[in-house]
Design an enzyme around this catalytic site. Sequence first.
Site, PDB file in Angstrom:
ATOM      1  N   THR A 263     -43.175 -31.434  -1.082  1.00 39.25           N
ATOM      2  CA  THR A 263     -43.101 -31.622  -2.539  1.00 39.25           C
ATOM      3  C   THR A 263     -44.467 -31.948  -3.137  1.00 39.25           C
ATOM      4  O   THR A 263     -44.756 -31.598  -4.288  1.00 39.25           O
ATOM      5  CB  THR A 263     -42.095 -32.754  -2.836  1.00 39.25           C
ATOM      6  OG1 THR A 263     -40.845 -32.408  -2.244  1.00 39.25           O
ATOM      7  CG2 THR A 263     -41.896 -32.950  -4.320  1.00 39.25           C
TER       8      THR A 263
ATOM      9  N   ALA B  14     -48.045 -32.661 -11.309  1.00 41.62           N
ATOM     10  CA  ALA B  14     -49.379 -33.259 -11.123  1.00 41.62           C
ATOM     11  C   ALA B  14     -49.746 -34.242 -12.232  1.00 41.62           C
ATOM     12  O   ALA B  14     -50.915 -34.426 -12.554  1.00 41.62           O
ATOM     13  CB  ALA B  14     -50.438 -32.164 -11.002  1.00 41.62           C
ATOM     14  N   ILE B  15     -48.730 -34.853 -12.815  1.00 44.99           N
ATOM     15  CA  ILE B  15     -48.975 -35.810 -13.899  1.00 44.99           C
ATOM     16  C   ILE B  15     -49.010 -37.232 -13.349  1.00 44.99           C
ATOM     17  O   ILE B  15     -48.150 -37.614 -12.552  1.00 44.99           O
ATOM     18  CB  ILE B  15     -47.841 -35.742 -14.961  1.00 44.99           C
ATOM     19  CG1 ILE B  15     -47.597 -34.300 -15.430  1.00 44.99           C
ATOM     20  CG2 ILE B  15     -48.141 -36.683 -16.128  1.00 44.99           C
ATOM     21  CD1 ILE B  15     -48.768 -33.610 -16.022  1.00 44.99           C
TER      22      ILE B  15
ATOM     23  N   HIS C 127     -47.989 -40.333 -14.533  1.00 49.30           N
ATOM     24  CA  HIS C 127     -47.156 -40.786 -15.649  1.00 49.30           C
ATOM     25  C   HIS C 127     -47.536 -42.199 -16.081  1.00 49.30           C
ATOM     26  O   HIS C 127     -47.863 -43.041 -15.239  1.00 49.30           O
ATOM     27  CB  HIS C 127     -45.677 -40.783 -15.242  1.00 49.30           C
ATOM     28  CG  HIS C 127     -45.117 -39.412 -15.054  1.00 49.30           C
ATOM     29  ND1 HIS C 127     -44.895 -38.556 -16.098  1.00 49.30           N
ATOM     30  CD2 HIS C 127     -44.753 -38.741 -13.934  1.00 49.30           C
ATOM     31  CE1 HIS C 127     -44.402 -37.418 -15.644  1.00 49.30           C
ATOM     32  NE2 HIS C 127     -44.306 -37.492 -14.325  1.00 49.30           N
TER      33      HIS C 127
ATOM     34  N   VAL D 120     -40.118 -34.547  13.766  1.00 44.07           N
ATOM     35  CA  VAL D 120     -39.298 -35.521  14.501  1.00 44.07           C
ATOM     36  C   VAL D 120     -37.903 -34.941  14.650  1.00 44.07           C
ATOM     37  O   VAL D 120     -37.286 -34.524  13.653  1.00 44.07           O
ATOM     38  CB  VAL D 120     -39.285 -36.869  13.762  1.00 44.07           C
ATOM     39  CG1 VAL D 120     -38.279 -37.824  14.391  1.00 44.07           C
ATOM     40  CG2 VAL D 120     -40.679 -37.474  13.761  1.00 44.07           C
TER      41      VAL D 120
ATOM     42  N   SER E 171     -39.874 -38.010  -8.888  1.00 45.01           N
ATOM     43  CA  SER E 171     -40.821 -38.348  -9.938  1.00 45.01           C
ATOM     44  C   SER E 171     -40.465 -39.722 -10.504  1.00 45.01           C
ATOM     45  O   SER E 171     -39.273 -39.993 -10.698  1.00 45.01           O
ATOM     46  CB  SER E 171     -40.747 -37.294 -11.049  1.00 45.01           C
ATOM     47  OG  SER E 171     -41.741 -37.556 -12.000  1.00 45.01           O
TER      48      SER E 171
ATOM     49  N   SER F 112     -47.363 -40.532  -9.025  1.00 46.55           N
ATOM     50  CA  SER F 112     -48.061 -41.586  -9.775  1.00 46.55           C
ATOM     51  C   SER F 112     -47.948 -42.924  -9.050  1.00 46.55           C
ATOM     52  O   SER F 112     -48.885 -43.718  -9.032  1.00 46.55           O
ATOM     53  CB  SER F 112     -47.442 -41.747 -11.169  1.00 46.55           C
ATOM     54  OG  SER F 112     -47.120 -40.507 -11.731  1.00 46.55           O
TER      55      SER F 112
ATOM     56  N   CYS G  72     -57.369 -13.882  -9.617  1.00 42.23           N
ATOM     57  CA  CYS G  72     -56.919 -12.816  -8.699  1.00 42.23           C
ATOM     58  C   CYS G  72     -56.039 -13.364  -7.583  1.00 42.23           C
ATOM     59  O   CYS G  72     -55.533 -12.602  -6.774  1.00 42.23           O
ATOM     60  CB  CYS G  72     -58.098 -12.023  -8.155  1.00 42.23           C
ATOM     61  SG  CYS G  72     -58.798 -12.670  -6.628  1.00 42.23           S
TER      62      CYS G  72
HETATM   63  C1  LIG Z   1     -40.657 -30.265  -9.844  1.00 39.10           C
HETATM   64  C2  LIG Z   1     -41.290 -31.595  -9.560  1.00 39.10           C
HETATM   65  C3  LIG Z   1     -42.144 -32.186 -10.482  1.00 39.10           C
HETATM   66  C4  LIG Z   1     -42.710 -33.427 -10.236  1.00 39.10           C
HETATM   67  N1  LIG Z   1     -43.648 -33.921 -11.085  1.00 39.10           N
HETATM   68  C5  LIG Z   1     -44.219 -35.115 -10.837  1.00 39.10           C
HETATM   69  C6  LIG Z   1     -45.239 -35.606 -11.682  1.00 39.10           C
HETATM   70  O1  LIG Z   1     -45.718 -34.936 -12.582  1.00 39.10           O
HETATM   71  N2  LIG Z   1     -45.705 -36.845 -11.450  1.00 39.10           N
HETATM   72  C7  LIG Z   1     -45.223 -37.627 -10.451  1.00 39.10           C
HETATM   73  O2  LIG Z   1     -45.633 -38.774 -10.347  1.00 39.10           O
HETATM   74  N3  LIG Z   1     -44.301 -37.151  -9.586  1.00 39.10           N
HETATM   75  C8  LIG Z   1     -43.822 -35.912  -9.740  1.00 39.10           C
HETATM   76  N4  LIG Z   1     -42.905 -35.405  -8.875  1.00 39.10           N
HETATM   77  C9  LIG Z   1     -42.532 -36.197  -7.722  1.00 39.10           C
HETATM   78  C10 LIG Z   1     -43.584 -36.138  -6.626  1.00 39.10           C
HETATM   79  O3  LIG Z   1     -44.040 -34.820  -6.415  1.00 39.10           O
HETATM   80  C11 LIG Z   1     -42.976 -36.693  -5.358  1.00 39.10           C
HETATM   81  O4  LIG Z   1     -42.433 -37.958  -5.643  1.00 39.10           O
HETATM   82  C12 LIG Z   1     -43.961 -36.840  -4.229  1.00 39.10           C
HETATM   83  O5  LIG Z   1     -44.704 -35.678  -4.010  1.00 39.10           O
HETATM   84  C13 LIG Z   1     -43.171 -37.189  -2.977  1.00 39.10           C
HETATM   85  O6  LIG Z   1     -44.045 -37.297  -1.907  1.00 39.10           O
HETATM   86  P1  LIG Z   1     -43.450 -37.522  -0.456  1.00 39.10           P
HETATM   87  O7  LIG Z   1     -44.624 -37.781   0.413  1.00 39.10           O
HETATM   88  O8  LIG Z   1     -42.358 -38.527  -0.502  1.00 39.10           O
HETATM   89  O9  LIG Z   1     -42.722 -36.154  -0.098  1.00 39.10           O
HETATM   90  P2  LIG Z   1     -43.312 -34.795   0.492  1.00 39.10           P
HETATM   91  O10 LIG Z   1     -44.564 -34.403  -0.158  1.00 39.10           O
HETATM   92  O11 LIG Z   1     -42.212 -33.807   0.472  1.00 39.10           O
HETATM   93  O12 LIG Z   1     -43.672 -35.164   1.976  1.00 39.10           O
HETATM   94  C14 LIG Z   1     -42.693 -35.339   2.976  1.00 39.10           C
HETATM   95  C15 LIG Z   1     -43.265 -34.803   4.262  1.00 39.10           C
HETATM   96  O13 LIG Z   1     -42.383 -35.101   5.326  1.00 39.10           O
HETATM   97  C16 LIG Z   1     -42.446 -34.036   6.236  1.00 39.10           C
HETATM   98  N5  LIG Z   1     -41.243 -34.065   7.077  1.00 39.10           N
HETATM   99  C17 LIG Z   1     -39.976 -33.760   6.729  1.00 39.10           C
HETATM  100  N6  LIG Z   1     -39.163 -33.867   7.787  1.00 39.10           N
HETATM  101  C18 LIG Z   1     -39.935 -34.257   8.831  1.00 39.10           C
HETATM  102  C19 LIG Z   1     -39.668 -34.513  10.210  1.00 39.10           C
HETATM  103  N7  LIG Z   1     -38.434 -34.390  10.729  1.00 39.10           N
HETATM  104  N8  LIG Z   1     -40.708 -34.882  10.999  1.00 39.10           N
HETATM  105  C20 LIG Z   1     -41.972 -35.005  10.506  1.00 39.10           C
HETATM  106  N9  LIG Z   1     -42.266 -34.760   9.210  1.00 39.10           N
HETATM  107  C21 LIG Z   1     -41.257 -34.391   8.392  1.00 39.10           C
HETATM  108  C22 LIG Z   1     -42.511 -32.816   5.348  1.00 39.10           C
HETATM  109  O14 LIG Z   1     -43.019 -31.695   6.037  1.00 39.10           O
HETATM  110  C23 LIG Z   1     -43.415 -33.284   4.235  1.00 39.10           C
HETATM  111  O15 LIG Z   1     -44.772 -32.950   4.446  1.00 39.10           O
HETATM  112  C24 LIG Z   1     -42.367 -34.124  -9.068  1.00 39.10           C
HETATM  113  C25 LIG Z   1     -41.539 -33.526  -8.122  1.00 39.10           C
HETATM  114  C26 LIG Z   1     -41.039 -32.239  -8.346  1.00 39.10           C
HETATM  115  C27 LIG Z   1     -40.253 -31.560  -7.296  1.00 39.10           C
END
Ligand SMILES: Cc1cc2nc3c(=O)[nH]c(=O)nc-3n(C[C@H](O)[C@H](O)[C@H](O)COP(=O)(O)OP(=O)(O)OC[C@H]3O[C@@H](n4cnc5c(N)ncnc54)[C@H](O)[C@@H]3O)c2cc1C
Length: 479
Positions: A41, A47-48, A50, A173, A337, A341, A436
Site C-alpha cells: 500500500t 501521498a498526503i 494529512h 512469513v 489512511s 502521515s 513516456c
Molecule cells: C487509496 C489509498 C489512499 C491513501 N492515501 C493516504 C494519504 O494520502 N495519506 C496517508 O497518510 N495515508 C494514506 N493511505 C494509507 C497509507 O497508504 C497506509 O496507511 C500505509 O501505506 C500503510 O503502510 P503499511 O506499512 O501498514 O502497509 P504496506 O505498505 O502494505 O506494507 C505491508 C508490507 O507487509 C508485507 N507483508 C504482507 N504479508 C507478509 C508476510 N506474510 N510476510 C512478510 N511480509 C508481508 C507486504 O509485502 C508489504 O510490503 C492511503 C491508502 C490507500 C490505499
Amino acid sequence: MDYDVVIIGCGVVGAACAYELAKHQLRLCVLEASNDVANGTTKANSAIVHAGYDPLPGTKMARLNVAGTAMMGELCRKLDVPYRNNGSLVLSLSEQDDGILRTLYAQGQANGVPGLALLNREQTLAMEPNLSPDLRGALFAPSAGIVNPWELCLALAETAVRNGAELRLSAPVTAIRRTEGGFCISTPQGELTARYVVNCAGVSSDRIAAMAGDRSFRIQPTKGEYFLLDKSEGSRVERVIFQCPSQLGKGVLVTPTVHGNLLVGPNAAACDETDTANTAAGLDFVRASAQRSVPGVNFRDNIRNFAGVRANSDRPDFILEESAAAPGLIHAAGIRSPGLSAAPAIGLEILELLRQAGLTLRRKDSFIDSRKRVRFHQLSDGEKNELIQADPRYGRVICRCETVTEGEIVACLHTPIPPVSVNGVKRRVGAGMGRCQGGFCGPRVQEIIARELGLDPTQVLMDWEGSWVLCGETKDVAP
Ligand SMILES: Cc1cc2nc3c(=O)[nH]c(=O)nc-3n(C[C@H](O)[C@H](O)[C@H](O)COP(=O)(O)OP(=O)(O)OC[C@H]3O[C@@H](n4cnc5c(N)ncnc54)[C@H](O)[C@@H]3O)c2cc1C
C-alpha cells in the site's frame, strides 16, 4: 533466540518501527514478502501528509496523525525525502458541506491541529483560482503537505539497515509458532526465532495474527483508483484540494505531487487484497468527482493510472496493541489512511508498546541519522559540471523525461537496499516516472541493472518475483 525483535512487513509502518528500534541495542530483523521495500500500500496512495481533522477525537488515529505530521518535515529533511508543506483545503460545494466543514474544524481543534481556518469563497479563490464555480468556502489546514511515500519508507528502512538492522527480502512469513519465551517464525528461507514480533503486514496483518492464534480482527481491503497527470497539469492547484468526506472516506482529491505532477483520486470499492486493477467505472467516478472541485483538469494529459488497497479493518481505529492471544506479538495492523502521515509516530508508539511488554531499550552510543542522494536535475550548472568531471556517468542522461543520469542509477544499485527490478530503480531515482513512463529508458535501465548486479539480461525483473522483462535466448546483434 536469534533476534530480540522481528518485524513482519516493510511498508512505511514496518520501516518506521525498524528506524526507531535501530536506535537501540537490539538484534533486529525485518522480514518482507516482496523483493523490495514499499511494494504494498505504501507505494500506491494519495501521498498526503494529512493535517489531522478527519479522525474522531480521542482515537489513536487522531493522536498519531497529528503527531506524525508534526514530525514529518524534520524527518524528511534529515533523511533527504521529498516533502512539501503546501497546506490543504476542504471545499464546501453545498449548504450541507458548510455544516461538515464546521464539524471538521471542531474535530481539528479537539485533535490539536495547528492553524486551521474557515475561509469564505473569496478568500479561498484568492489562494486557488481554478476551483469550482459552485465553491462556497473551505477549511484551510496549513500543516498538511505532500511527500514521496515510497522514498520515505526506503529512507527509514535504509537508515535502520545502515545502523545494524537486518532486512530479508522475498521472505514471506508462512507460519508462526509460540515457543518458550518467544516465537519461531517460518519463511521459505528457513526458520528464525525472536522474543518479540511486530506485525506490520498491511492488508495481510489479520493473517499474520491468525498464524499466532489471534483472530481478534479482520482486514476488509478497499481499493482506491487514481489518475496521475503530466507535469503540464502540475500547477493546476498549489494545495491539496479535498471534497467533504463521506462514509466512504476522504473523497476524491486533486493535488500536486512532490515530483510536480497532478494526482487525482481515489474512489473506494471493496476488493480482494491483491486486486490493484483499474476499472472503467472506478476511473469514470474519479474523473467526474474531481471535476466538481477543479473543473479545468485536463484528463487528456493523464500518463498513468494505478490503484492502492486500504487495510481497512472491522475496528474503527488503528490496531496498535499487544496481542491478548499471543503475548509478545505486537500489532501495527489495520493501518489505513492516515497511516502514511502517522507512520513516524506509530514507530514511537510501537517502541513504547514493546517496552511495556518487557523489552529493555538501551540507546546506542552512535546512530547515523542522515541520508543523502544525488538528484542531478536539481543541481546548479556548476555542481553538475563538478559531478561529471568526477564521474562521467553523471553526464549520460538515461531518463530524458525526468533527467536521470547513469551515475544516479549506478549509485542506487549500490545502496544498503539495492533494487532488483526496473521499477525498483524507478522508485529510487525516478527513471521511468515521466511522460513516456519508461518507454525510452526502460531497456537502458535494464542493461545497467544486469551489468551492475552481474545478471544475465533475462534475469532482470520489471517488478515482482517472476516479472521478467525478457524471456528466451538473448543474442548479441551486430550493429
Ligand atoms: C487509496 C489509498 C489512499 C491513501 N492515501 C493516504 C494519504 O494520502 N495519506 C496517508 O497518510 N495515508 C494514506 N493511505 C494509507 C497509507 O497508504 C497506509 O496507511 C500505509 O501505506 C500503510 O503502510 P503499511 O506499512 O501498514 O502497509 P504496506 O505498505 O502494505 O506494507 C505491508 C508490507 O507487509 C508485507 N507483508 C504482507 N504479508 C507478509 C508476510 N506474510 N510476510 C512478510 N511480509 C508481508 C507486504 O509485502 C508489504 O510490503 C492511503 C491508502 C490507500 C490505499
